[in-house]
Design a protein around this motif. Sequence first.
Motif, PDB file in Angstrom:
ATOM      1  N   GLY A 167      31.736 -54.098  45.655  1.00  0.00           N
ATOM      2  CA  GLY A 167      32.128 -54.325  44.275  1.00  0.00           C
ATOM      3  C   GLY A 167      31.890 -55.709  43.707  1.00  0.00           C
ATOM      4  N   VAL A 168      31.004 -56.495  44.279  1.00  0.00           N
ATOM      5  CA  VAL A 168      30.802 -57.872  43.825  1.00  0.00           C
ATOM      6  C   VAL A 168      30.505 -57.940  42.330  1.00  0.00           C
ATOM      7  CG1 VAL A 168      29.402 -59.977  44.051  1.00  0.00           C
ATOM      8  CG2 VAL A 168      30.085 -58.727  46.092  1.00  0.00           C
ATOM      9  N   PHE A 169      29.643 -57.058  41.822  1.00  0.00           N
ATOM     10  CA  PHE A 169      29.259 -57.066  40.402  1.00  0.00           C
ATOM     11  C   PHE A 169      29.805 -55.840  39.651  1.00  0.00           C
ATOM     12  CE2 PHE A 169      25.849 -59.094  42.893  1.00  0.00           C
ATOM     13  CZ  PHE A 169      25.965 -60.388  42.424  1.00  0.00           C
ATOM     14  N   LYS A 170      30.689 -55.112  40.255  1.00  0.00           N
ATOM     15  CA  LYS A 170      31.241 -53.879  39.684  1.00  0.00           C
ATOM     16  C   LYS A 170      31.799 -54.126  38.272  1.00  0.00           C
ATOM     17  CE  LYS A 170      34.976 -50.615  40.560  1.00  0.00           C
ATOM     18  NZ  LYS A 170      36.094 -50.321  41.479  1.00  0.00           N
TER      19      LYS A 170
ATOM     20  N   ASN B 276      40.465 -67.110  47.026  1.00  0.00           N
ATOM     21  CA  ASN B 276      40.783 -65.718  46.729  1.00  0.00           C
ATOM     22  C   ASN B 276      41.581 -65.596  45.425  1.00  0.00           C
ATOM     23  OD1 ASN B 276      41.113 -62.905  47.247  1.00  0.00           O
ATOM     24  ND2 ASN B 276      43.122 -63.306  48.121  1.00  0.00           N
ATOM     25  N   LYS B 277      41.095 -64.770  44.521  1.00  0.00           N
ATOM     26  CA  LYS B 277      41.774 -64.466  43.248  1.00  0.00           C
ATOM     27  C   LYS B 277      42.084 -65.709  42.407  1.00  0.00           C
ATOM     28  CE  LYS B 277      43.894 -60.262  45.033  1.00  0.00           C
ATOM     29  NZ  LYS B 277      45.141 -59.530  45.261  1.00  0.00           N
ATOM     30  N   LEU B 278      41.239 -66.717  42.473  1.00  0.00           N
ATOM     31  CA  LEU B 278      41.482 -67.963  41.746  1.00  0.00           C
ATOM     32  C   LEU B 278      41.713 -67.724  40.249  1.00  0.00           C
ATOM     33  CD1 LEU B 278      41.619 -71.081  41.873  1.00  0.00           C
ATOM     34  CD2 LEU B 278      39.154 -71.102  41.512  1.00  0.00           C
ATOM     35  N   PHE B 279      40.823 -66.956  39.608  1.00  0.00           N
ATOM     36  CA  PHE B 279      40.945 -66.647  38.176  1.00  0.00           C
ATOM     37  C   PHE B 279      41.198 -65.153  37.968  1.00  0.00           C
ATOM     38  CE2 PHE B 279      37.905 -70.226  38.551  1.00  0.00           C
ATOM     39  CZ  PHE B 279      38.685 -71.208  37.966  1.00  0.00           C
ATOM     40  N   PHE B 280      41.862 -64.527  38.889  1.00  0.00           N
ATOM     41  CA  PHE B 280      42.158 -63.088  38.886  1.00  0.00           C
ATOM     42  C   PHE B 280      42.852 -62.681  37.586  1.00  0.00           C
ATOM     43  CE2 PHE B 280      44.954 -59.537  40.134  1.00  0.00           C
ATOM     44  CZ  PHE B 280      44.072 -58.707  40.804  1.00  0.00           C
ATOM     45  N   ARG B 281      42.264 -61.744  36.890  1.00  0.00           N
ATOM     46  CA  ARG B 281      42.783 -61.186  35.635  1.00  0.00           C
ATOM     47  C   ARG B 281      43.132 -62.244  34.587  1.00  0.00           C
ATOM     48  NH1 ARG B 281      46.314 -56.600  38.269  1.00  0.00           N
ATOM     49  NH2 ARG B 281      47.936 -58.126  37.896  1.00  0.00           N
ATOM     50  N   CYS B 282      42.292 -63.256  34.480  1.00  0.00           N
ATOM     51  CA  CYS B 282      42.402 -64.208  33.369  1.00  0.00           C
ATOM     52  C   CYS B 282      41.596 -63.581  32.230  1.00  0.00           C
ATOM     53  CB  CYS B 282      41.866 -65.574  33.768  1.00  0.00           C
ATOM     54  SG  CYS B 282      42.899 -66.440  34.955  1.00  0.00           S
TER      55      CYS B 282
ATOM     56  N   ALA C  51      34.381 -73.172  51.845  1.00  0.00           N
ATOM     57  CA  ALA C  51      35.000 -71.900  51.471  1.00  0.00           C
ATOM     58  C   ALA C  51      34.530 -70.772  52.364  1.00  0.00           C
ATOM     59  CB  ALA C  51      34.684 -71.573  50.017  1.00  0.00           C
ATOM     60  N   ASN C  52      35.478 -69.934  52.762  1.00  0.00           N
ATOM     61  CA  ASN C  52      35.086 -68.719  53.463  1.00  0.00           C
ATOM     62  C   ASN C  52      35.562 -67.476  52.732  1.00  0.00           C
ATOM     63  OD1 ASN C  52      37.799 -68.532  54.360  1.00  0.00           O
ATOM     64  ND2 ASN C  52      37.317 -69.621  56.225  1.00  0.00           N
ATOM     65  N   ILE C  53      36.433 -67.647  51.740  1.00  0.00           N
ATOM     66  CA  ILE C  53      36.919 -66.499  50.971  1.00  0.00           C
ATOM     67  C   ILE C  53      36.772 -66.765  49.473  1.00  0.00           C
ATOM     68  CG2 ILE C  53      38.879 -64.998  50.480  1.00  0.00           C
ATOM     69  CD1 ILE C  53      40.027 -65.846  53.225  1.00  0.00           C
ATOM     70  N   LEU C  54      35.962 -65.923  48.815  1.00  0.00           N
ATOM     71  CA  LEU C  54      35.804 -65.965  47.357  1.00  0.00           C
ATOM     72  C   LEU C  54      36.165 -64.607  46.748  1.00  0.00           C
ATOM     73  CD1 LEU C  54      32.367 -67.848  47.015  1.00  0.00           C
ATOM     74  CD2 LEU C  54      34.656 -68.830  46.898  1.00  0.00           C
ATOM     75  N   ASP C  55      36.924 -63.793  47.462  1.00  0.00           N
ATOM     76  CA  ASP C  55      37.282 -62.452  46.987  1.00  0.00           C
ATOM     77  C   ASP C  55      37.944 -62.515  45.607  1.00  0.00           C
ATOM     78  OD1 ASP C  55      36.451 -61.584  49.450  1.00  0.00           O
ATOM     79  OD2 ASP C  55      38.416 -60.874  50.120  1.00  0.00           O
TER      80      ASP C  55
ATOM     81  N   MET D 217      33.352 -62.104  49.882  1.00  0.00           N
ATOM     82  CA  MET D 217      33.304 -62.285  48.423  1.00  0.00           C
ATOM     83  C   MET D 217      33.446 -60.937  47.717  1.00  0.00           C
ATOM     84  SD  MET D 217      29.301 -63.399  48.034  1.00  0.00           S
ATOM     85  CE  MET D 217      28.869 -62.816  46.417  1.00  0.00           C
ATOM     86  N   LYS D 218      34.259 -60.055  48.289  1.00  0.00           N
ATOM     87  CA  LYS D 218      34.485 -58.734  47.700  1.00  0.00           C
ATOM     88  C   LYS D 218      34.988 -58.884  46.261  1.00  0.00           C
ATOM     89  CE  LYS D 218      35.926 -56.499  51.962  1.00  0.00           C
ATOM     90  NZ  LYS D 218      37.072 -55.896  52.648  1.00  0.00           N
ATOM     91  N   GLU D 219      34.418 -58.074  45.379  1.00  0.00           N
ATOM     92  CA  GLU D 219      34.851 -57.979  43.981  1.00  0.00           C
ATOM     93  C   GLU D 219      34.883 -59.334  43.257  1.00  0.00           C
ATOM     94  OE1 GLU D 219      38.593 -55.833  44.433  1.00  0.00           O
ATOM     95  OE2 GLU D 219      37.515 -53.948  44.187  1.00  0.00           O
ATOM     96  N   MET D 220      34.041 -60.247  43.657  1.00  0.00           N
ATOM     97  CA  MET D 220      34.055 -61.598  43.092  1.00  0.00           C
ATOM     98  C   MET D 220      33.939 -61.610  41.568  1.00  0.00           C
ATOM     99  SD  MET D 220      31.769 -64.862  44.150  1.00  0.00           S
ATOM    100  CE  MET D 220      32.035 -66.454  43.405  1.00  0.00           C
TER     101      MET D 220
END
Length: 181
Positions: free
Chosen positions: A146-149, A67-73, A89-93, A118-121
């Motif tokens: 929002g996966v590709f939003k 979750n959020k691994l590269f969030f806002r990089c 993995a079960n969470i890729l959000d 994988m919401k908003e991935m």
Amino acid sequence: MMIKMKKGYFLESMHSFMQSCYSLFQIDLSNFCLSNVTDMSESFADCKNLVLIDLKGINTSNVINFNKLFFRCEKLTNVFLGDFSTKNANILDSMFYYSKELTEINLGKFETPNLFSMKEMFTGCEKITSLDVSSFKISNIQSLEGVFKGCSSLKKIKGIQTWDTRKVKSMEYLFYECSSL
């Protein structure tokens, strides 16, 4: 600041590992032993100046939460995943959420048999032109919100036609602002 880790570091959790390291622009974790790590959530979140990350050769086979691994990089242009394992993995959000400068992500080796979220991935990955998601197994996912939003340059999504969406209850904003599709 560039960080290259020496051999022999053994970790169990990487939650918020380098979160908000604003001066970090490059990191090489290829010598890290991550075989016991189950949580990599927010490891590099808000590293706004991070441009390059090398994860080739690291063992992520036991990681459950990305979750959020590269969030806002926001300046991240290159992610070298190599044999990056997502088989447990079960969470890729929000994994690549607003990584606006990313132009390519090689997801060919992503195995996701246990994936349930994988919401908003890829939300806000404005410069991505194509993605190959053919290795993704999403039969347990209930939301694709929002996966590709905001992927405004995205022209091709290879493999999406094979996704099993029978359990999905929401696809809200799935392709919102994907003006090039």
